[in-house]
Scaffold this motif. Structure first.
Motif, PDB file in Angstrom:
ATOM      1  N   ARG A  92      10.851   1.847  -5.422  1.00 59.75           N
ATOM      2  CA  ARG A  92      11.868   2.523  -4.611  1.00 59.75           C
ATOM      3  C   ARG A  92      11.456   3.926  -4.180  1.00 59.75           C
ATOM      4  O   ARG A  92      12.029   4.474  -3.240  1.00 59.75           O
ATOM      5  N   ASP A  97       6.905   4.675   0.058  1.00 57.90           N
ATOM      6  CA  ASP A  97       7.242   4.305   1.426  1.00 57.90           C
ATOM      7  C   ASP A  97       6.562   2.974   1.774  1.00 57.90           C
ATOM      8  O   ASP A  97       5.864   2.381   0.952  1.00 57.90           O
ATOM      9  N   GLU A  98       6.769   2.501   2.993  1.00 55.75           N
ATOM     10  CA  GLU A  98       6.257   1.190   3.394  1.00 55.75           C
ATOM     11  C   GLU A  98       4.735   1.125   3.334  1.00 55.75           C
ATOM     12  O   GLU A  98       4.154   0.115   2.943  1.00 55.75           O
ATOM     13  N   ARG A  99       4.086   2.198   3.749  1.00 56.15           N
ATOM     14  CA  ARG A  99       2.628   2.230   3.732  1.00 56.15           C
ATOM     15  C   ARG A  99       2.102   2.130   2.313  1.00 56.15           C
ATOM     16  O   ARG A  99       1.152   1.397   2.029  1.00 56.15           O
ATOM     17  N   GLN A 100       2.732   2.855   1.391  1.00 63.19           N
ATOM     18  CA  GLN A 100       2.307   2.819  -0.002  1.00 63.19           C
ATOM     19  C   GLN A 100       2.589   1.455  -0.638  1.00 63.19           C
ATOM     20  O   GLN A 100       1.789   0.964  -1.429  1.00 63.19           O
ATOM     21  N   LEU A 101       3.715   0.834  -0.286  1.00 60.47           N
ATOM     22  CA  LEU A 101       4.011  -0.503  -0.800  1.00 60.47           C
ATOM     23  C   LEU A 101       2.988  -1.519  -0.301  1.00 60.47           C
ATOM     24  O   LEU A 101       2.544  -2.394  -1.058  1.00 60.47           O
ATOM     25  N   ALA A 102       2.613  -1.403   0.969  1.00 62.99           N
ATOM     26  CA  ALA A 102       1.595  -2.307   1.515  1.00 62.99           C
ATOM     27  C   ALA A 102       0.253  -2.087   0.826  1.00 62.99           C
ATOM     28  O   ALA A 102      -0.463  -3.051   0.518  1.00 62.99           O
ATOM     29  N   GLN A 109       0.382  -3.698  -2.620  1.00 59.64           N
ATOM     30  CA  GLN A 109       0.227  -5.151  -2.519  1.00 59.64           C
ATOM     31  C   GLN A 109      -1.223  -5.531  -2.230  1.00 59.64           C
ATOM     32  O   GLN A 109      -1.741  -6.511  -2.772  1.00 59.64           O
TER      33      GLN A 109
END
Length: 122
Positions: free
Chosen positions: A32, A35-40, A43
């Motif tokens: 949480r 951000d989206e870039r870090q989540l990608a 993964q």
């Protein structure tokens, strides 16, 4: 064996701290707060680490099969050590992969400069 752990443990803690610092806590922070870039990126690191771990385990299976084929066996006393090494490798592979593939983040001043150029049309 205990002496070996006492020698390796401080170095392991320092190395893990350095890797976590270089990846900015990519694997240690909760999803949480990323951000989206870090989540990608997280993964991608997990997927790559999984592929490397599976390839390493497959190599071990092939090596054991080759030893069996030539008539040799692995000593029973070596099995716990091999299992511990496999467990630690599988456990730490995402951290090592993240540390080795860490990308530098774009500096804020570069982003601000590009935004200013875009806003002024220059």
């Amino acid at each position: 064996m205990v002496a070996g752990v006492l020698v390796v443990l401080p170095r392991w803690c320092i190395a893990t701290g350095i890797i976590n610092g270089s990846t900015r806590g990519l694997l240690e922070l909760r999803a949480r707060v990323l951000d989206e870039r870090q989540l990608a990126e997280r993964q991608r690191v997990h997927a790559l680490a999984h592929r490397i771990s599976v390839a390493m385990l497959f190599g071990v299976v092939l090596a054991v099969g080759a030893l069996h084929w030539v008539g040799s066996t692995i000593p029973a006393g070596a099995l716990p050590a091999v299992l511990v090494v496999a467990l630690v490798t599988f456990w730490l592979m995402p951290l090592w992969t993240a540390g080795l593939t860490a990308r530098d983040e774009v500096a804020d001043d570069v982003i601000d400069e590009a935004a200013d150029r875009f806003a002024t049309g220059h």
